[in-house]
Design a protein around this motif. Structure first.
Motif, short mmCIF file in Angstrom:
data_model
loop_
_atom_site.label_atom_id
_atom_site.label_comp_id
_atom_site.label_asym_id
_atom_site.label_seq_id
_atom_site.Cartn_x
_atom_site.Cartn_y
_atom_site.Cartn_z
N GLN A 1 0.82 -1.20 0.00
CA GLN A 1 0.00 0.00 0.00
C GLN A 1 0.87 1.27 0.00
O GLN A 1 0.48 2.30 -0.54
CB GLN A 1 -0.91 0.01 1.25
N THR A 2 2.08 1.16 0.59
CA THR A 2 2.97 2.33 0.68
C THR A 2 3.57 2.66 -0.68
O THR A 2 3.57 3.82 -1.11
CB THR A 2 4.09 2.07 1.71
N CYS A 3 4.11 1.64 -1.35
CA CYS A 3 4.81 1.85 -2.63
C CYS A 3 3.91 1.69 -3.85
O CYS A 3 4.36 1.95 -4.99
CB CYS A 3 6.00 0.89 -2.73
N LYS A 4 2.70 1.19 -3.63
CA LYS A 4 1.75 1.00 -4.71
C LYS A 4 2.28 0.05 -5.78
O LYS A 4 2.20 0.30 -6.98
CB LYS A 4 1.36 2.33 -5.37
N ILE A 5 2.91 -1.05 -5.35
CA ILE A 5 3.39 -2.04 -6.31
C ILE A 5 2.88 -3.41 -5.90
O ILE A 5 2.55 -3.66 -4.73
CB ILE A 5 4.94 -2.06 -6.40
N ASN A 6 2.85 -4.34 -6.91
CA ASN A 6 2.39 -5.69 -6.69
C ASN A 6 3.60 -6.62 -6.57
O ASN A 6 4.58 -6.48 -7.31
CB ASN A 6 1.49 -6.14 -7.84
N LEU A 7 3.48 -7.60 -5.66
CA LEU A 7 4.64 -8.44 -5.34
C LEU A 7 4.25 -9.92 -5.34
O LEU A 7 3.12 -10.28 -4.98
CB LEU A 7 5.19 -8.08 -3.96
N CYS A 8 5.25 -10.76 -5.74
CA CYS A 8 5.07 -12.20 -5.59
C CYS A 8 5.54 -12.59 -4.20
O CYS A 8 6.09 -11.78 -3.44
CB CYS A 8 5.84 -12.95 -6.66
N MET A 9 5.42 -13.86 -3.84
CA MET A 9 5.79 -14.32 -2.50
C MET A 9 7.28 -14.12 -2.24
O MET A 9 7.70 -13.74 -1.14
CB MET A 9 5.42 -15.80 -2.34
N LYS A 10 8.11 -14.39 -3.24
CA LYS A 10 9.56 -14.26 -3.05
C LYS A 10 10.00 -12.81 -2.87
O LYS A 10 10.90 -12.51 -2.10
CB LYS A 10 10.28 -14.88 -4.25
N CYS A 11 9.35 -11.92 -3.59
CA CYS A 11 9.76 -10.52 -3.56
C CYS A 11 9.24 -9.77 -2.35
O CYS A 11 9.71 -8.66 -2.06
CB CYS A 11 9.33 -9.82 -4.84
N VAL A 12 8.24 -10.33 -1.65
CA VAL A 12 7.71 -9.63 -0.47
C VAL A 12 8.81 -9.47 0.58
O VAL A 12 9.03 -8.37 1.13
CB VAL A 12 6.51 -10.40 0.13
#
Length: 550
Positions: A26-37
């Motif tokens: 929510q802070t960076c407004k980007i979507n992430l996969c499990m590894k990148c979280v």
């Protein structure tokens, strides 16, 4: 396989662009996969707010935990069906229970609600609007139709009144003519009598003078006319005409006025369906073969074979000179039933419950076979049952003709109860030919149309489930006999008795194909199983041809 080229268009992680996204920051407004979280959370000093992707736009206010007021209830215990905090989870009361995150669970619920909203807004509500519009249109048509009916009855009533007035006036004129002749005859006799009376008064006066004169000379020359007047004139016998009014019976007047067909209202629980892409594609398309294949010839124990019907792919019922017989597709006989009257059944059908039904024109009955016991289901008066079929809803459709006027009709029954009568079109004309002895095989299509092979009219007559005429199919040298339908709502009709052919038309009456290169002699009836395999019984040879045409 590289997910970036997947045929399902998977949404990929904004960082690695390799794996499907699972979360959203929510802070960076980007979507992430499990590894990148994990990488994203450790790569910066910012206070990242990572939420499940499905809950990225969800606004949610956690309630305070009642047992631990300093904590928020971010979870829900599925077993206890209550919100809990992280401290509650470690509590022995919830050990072994399924715990879910409220945010994630609510996000999924929101997605479900969005799908429900979309279905309601784009499919269900428009369908109800369409149904309401159709009903309004039907009401308008009914108002117009009933207004025309009333006008037609008024016009017929006026015609009757005009004819009655004409007849009454003619009868009154006849009475006036008779009266004039009678009165003229009496006046003529009255005039003649008055003339003679006048003459007699003169004679009496003259004779009185002779007598009073006492004159012998006058008396000697007087000529008596008494003998002439002793012959009185003939008496006119008055025999006035008598009017004998006949008793007026309401039934006679009603018959002269004209018939009114029965009210037909059917309620189809499955009448309105919601068309979806899934339902449209669920039915596999089965194209017609250019050259049909004869799969098998089944010999039966009948001397003459009239009927065949497939209840399932494992059971084939036949009707012929030796009653009704149940066969396997390989020709093994399983059961034999003799009709109640001892004659062969005119037509047979199998109900939705697997019970055999047959028509008996001699007894005017439709009968059902239950565990080898025959029960009378329908008893007709004045009408003779002919052909029968079972519907998807479990009803029976029976073709029949009247003993006297030979008019034909189709009647829908639910058990012994009559539900619908189909006899006239919207203009009041008969839908079916009046040749009572002609074949009128019947079948219900998958779109719930009612299809009748009217041999007397050389046509296939198709009406919708409400009994409204959809079309008549005719062609040159066309003598329809048996009729059936398949899974594609195609209509198959046997024609040309000696050189058997089977015509195939679509549900709207358009010609598709002819099965004619297979030797089919005296094909009276047709039946199709669940795999769209066609069964054709031959009358004289008592054989069943099993044909693949799709």
């Amino acid at each position: 396989m590289d997910p970036r080229y997947s045929a399902q268009n998977v949404l990929l992680c904004d960082l690695c662009e390799l794996y499907a996204l699972q979360s959203h920051c929510q802070t960076c407004k980007i979507n992430l996969c499990m590894k990148c979280v994990e990488i994203h959370l450790s790569s910066s000093s910012l206070d990242h707010e990572v939420v499940p992707y499905v809950g990225r736009n969800l606004h949610f206010h956690y309630r305070k935990c009642q047992g631990h007021p300093d904590n928020q209830c971010e979870y829900r215990c599925q077993e206890c069906d209550i919100p809990v905090c992280f401290v509650c989870i470690s509590n022995s009361n919830h050990q072994g229970h399924k715990i879910v995150e409220i945010l994630e669970n609510s996000s999924i619920k929101i997605l479900d609600l969005e799908k429900e909203f979309e279905e309601l807004e784009k499919q269900i509500y428009p369908k109800y609007e369409e149904i309401a519009s159709d009903i309004k249109l039907d009401r308008a048509h009914l108002e117009t139709h009933y207004a025309k009916l009333t006008l037609a009855v008024d016009k017929q009533g006026e015609n009757l009144q005009r004819e009655i007035t004409t007849i009454v006036n003619k009868r009154k004129c006849d009475i006036d003519d008779m009266k004039s002749k009678h009165i003229a005859t009496l006046i003529k006799q009255e005039d003649e009598t008055m003339r003679i009376s006048s003459e007699l008064r003169q004679i009496i006066s003259d004779l009185k003078k002779v007598i009073e004169s006492n004159d012998g000379s006058l008396a000697s020359v007087y000529k008596s006319r008494n003998a002439e007047f002793r012959r009185f004139p003939p008496k006119v016998e008055i025999s006035a005409p008598i009017f004998s009014p006949r008793q007026i019976h309401k039934e006679q007047v009603t018959r002269i006025l004209g018939p009114l067909s029965d009210l037909s209202i059917t309620i189809d629980e499955n009448g309105y369906t919601l068309k979806t892409q899934e339902s449209d594609s669920s039915l596999p398309h089965k194209p017609l073969l250019d050259e049909p294949k004869l799969l098998k010839t089944i010999n039966t124990e009948h001397a003459l074979l009239f009927r065949v019907t497939c209840f399932s792919d494992e059971e084939i019922w036949t009707g012929g000179s030796h009653g009704m017989k149940l066969y396997t597709p390989n020709g093994k006989i399983l059961k034999t039933i003799t009709t109640k009257s001892g004659f062969w059944p005119f037509d047979i059908a199998v109900t939705k419950n697997g019970e055999l039904v047959y028509t008996d024109p001699d007894l005017r009955t439709v009968n059902v076979v239950k565990k080898k016991h025959i029960q009378e289901l329908i008893q007709l008066k004045g009408w003779v049952p002919r052909h029968v079929c079972s519907t998807l809803a479990g009803d029976l459709l029976v073709t029949m003709f009247h003993e006297k006027n030979k008019q034909s009709k189709v009647v829908r029954y639910s058990g012994p109860a009559k539900k619908q009568t189909i006899q006239f079109d919207e203009k009041g004309k008969l839908l079916y030919s009046s040749e009572g002895t002609s074949y009128k095989y019947i079948a219900e299509n998958k779109n719930l149309d009612i299809c009748v092979a009217d041999n007397g009219a050389d046509a296939v007559v198709v009406v919708n489930q409400a009994g409204k005429l959809r079309f008549r199919y005719t062609r040159s040298s066309f003598k329809p006999r048996g009729i059936t339908t398949d899974s594609q709502s195609r209509i198959l009709v046997s024609s040309d008795e000696r050189h058997g052919r089977v015509l195939i038309i679509d549900q709207d009456g358009h010609f598709l194909h002819i099965i004619k290169n297979i030797d089919l002699m005296y094909a009276m009836c047709l039946s199709v199983d669940t795999q769209d395999i066609l069964y054709v019984p031959e009358h004289d040879s008592a054989k069943i041809r099993k044909i693949k045409y799709t």
